[in-house]
Design an enzyme around this catalytic site. Structure first.
Site, PDB file in Angstrom:
ATOM      1  N   ALA A   1       0.632  -1.236   0.085  1.00 28.17           N
ATOM      2  CA  ALA A   1      -0.137  -0.190   0.116  1.00 28.17           C
ATOM      3  C   ALA A   1       0.760   1.228  -0.072  1.00 28.17           C
ATOM      4  O   ALA A   1       2.064   1.168   0.023  1.00 28.17           O
ATOM      5  CB  ALA A   1      -0.983  -0.097   1.158  1.00 28.17           C
ATOM      6  N   HIS A   2       0.206   2.338  -0.098  1.00 26.57           N
ATOM      7  CA  HIS A   2       0.972   3.651  -0.313  1.00 26.57           C
ATOM      8  C   HIS A   2       1.830   4.107   0.924  1.00 26.57           C
ATOM      9  O   HIS A   2       1.561   3.582   2.085  1.00 26.57           O
ATOM     10  CB  HIS A   2      -0.285   4.770  -0.559  1.00 26.57           C
ATOM     11  CG  HIS A   2      -1.107   5.039   0.428  1.00 26.57           C
ATOM     12  ND1 HIS A   2      -2.268   5.782   0.188  1.00 26.57           N
ATOM     13  CD2 HIS A   2      -1.416   4.448   1.712  1.00 26.57           C
ATOM     14  CE1 HIS A   2      -3.129   5.803   1.270  1.00 26.57           C
ATOM     15  NE2 HIS A   2      -2.712   5.179   2.145  1.00 26.57           N
ATOM     16  N   ASN A   3       3.145   4.933   0.679  1.00 26.84           N
ATOM     17  CA  ASN A   3       3.762   5.373   1.703  1.00 26.84           C
ATOM     18  C   ASN A   3       4.704   4.046   2.334  1.00 26.84           C
ATOM     19  O   ASN A   3       5.249   4.347   3.339  1.00 26.84           O
ATOM     20  CB  ASN A   3       3.054   6.199   2.630  1.00 26.84           C
ATOM     21  CG  ASN A   3       2.481   7.515   2.038  1.00 26.84           C
ATOM     22  OD1 ASN A   3       1.288   7.661   1.555  1.00 26.84           O
ATOM     23  ND2 ASN A   3       3.418   8.614   1.963  1.00 26.84           N
TER      24      ASN A   3
END
Length: 340
Positions: free
Chosen positions: A234-236
């Site tokens: 997922a993001h980051n």
């Protein structure tokens, strides 16, 4: 290759005929008398006696059983190197083929192959000796390093950066939008995902794996990490060097994972946590919180491996234990009646 050439290539100690010719690689069961095989697990040692292989790669000090042998510290690694020599061929470079779309502003390195049906967007930079197979899509202003292989139907989204010697297997998606929504009454308002994905050198990403772009900054996969098929990052997230993730791992947003971490199949990792260097998470482990460096965990929620093994043994006995407990409770009631 002569057996001595093979031994020199893998840095092993040759015992036997150095001039015997090896023309392929096989298993202990199926190798022919012109092929080489290997033993990495001592429980299969009896197969060395019966194999037809011309030579066997063995751990240092193992019984040669009268065979031509190359001794090495790591037979599995040596086997992988020999497979590379015999069977992995660099593809011929074919340039930009008819049916590929390449924006005029894209910068292309030397000795590349761009197959029909692929799309290269505005301002894309592609390094040298890159192969892009049919159906791959590279969005505007993405940057691709040298010696990269991009298989069919890969999508690399806008501004993402791919390092050198990266392999992206079929259907991988690099830089899809992160899963970010703000509650708006009964609705959800989409949060624009304006960051990117950076993949460093020598990373491999499996088929149909998705790595989401950051909301604001960077989702980072550091050098040497190997990711299996159908993994979601997922993001980051920040993934350290030389990690290895098996199929169907899911990692929630803003998680930081250290170096040389192993996540077995279907491990689920909660967001906004940290996993230390050299940690190992067993198959289907659920990770709700931080994990210390070097920890070996299993289960859901994940607990130390030895505790999980003991708990698993108890779990299978729970029906019997419940029956015994009910009998004891009944007996206690009977004794209380007798004493009153």
């Amino acid at each position: 290759m002569k057996l001595k050439e093979v031994a020199d290539f893998i840095g092993g100690n040759l015992i036997g005929d150095p001039n015997i010719v090896i023309n392929g690689v096989g298993t202990l069961d199926d190798a022919s008398d012109t092929e080489i095989t290997f033993l990495a697990n001592s429980k299969y040692v009896e197969k060395v006696l019966t194999t037809r292989a011309a030579a066997v790669i063995l751990p240092v000090g193992a019984d040669s059983c009268g065979k031509n042998v190359i001794e090495v510290n790591n037979p599995y690694l040596a086997f992988a190197k020999i497979l590379t020599v015999f069977y992995v061929k660099r593809p011929a470079f074919k340039g930009v083929m008819e049916g590929a779309f390449v924006n005029q502003s894209a910068k292309l390195g030397r000795e590349i192959s761009i197959y029909p049906g692929s799309y290269i967007g505005e301002g894309v930079v592609i390094g040298e000796r890159v192969t892009i197979y049919p159906g791959a899509t590279i969005y505007d202003h993405a940057v691709i390093g040298d010696d990269v292989i991009i298989h069919s139907n890969v999508a690399i989204r806008e501004k993402c950066r791919i390092g050198n010697r990266v392999i992206l297997q079929n259907g991988a998606v690099i830089g899809s939008d992160g899963f970010g929504y703000a509650p708006d009454g009964k609705d959800w308002y989409k949060i624009p995902q304006i960051g990117i994905v950076v993949i460093e050198d020598d990373v491999e990403v499996g088929a149909n794996t998705t790595i989401d772009r950051a909301a604001l900054e960077v989702t980072l996969i550091k050098r040497g990490t190997k990711i299996d098929n159908q993994v979601q990052i997922a993001h980051n997230c920040k993934i350290g060097e030389n990690c290895i993730f098996a199929s169907q791992v899911g990692i929630a947003g803003s998680t930081e994972i250290g170096k040389h971490v192993t996540l077995a199949g279907q491990v689920g990792v909660a967001g906004h946590i940290k996993i230390g260097d050299n940690a190992i998470l067993g198959a289907q482990a659920g990770v709700p919180g931080n994990v210390e460096s070097g920890a070996v965990l299993n289960g859901y929620p994940a607990i130390p491996h030895k505790e999980w093994v003991r708990s698993s043994l108890i779990f299978s006995r729970l029906p019997e234990m419940k029956k015994n407990l009910a009998a004891l409770e009944k007996r206690v009631v009977e004794l209380e009646k007798l004493s009153s």
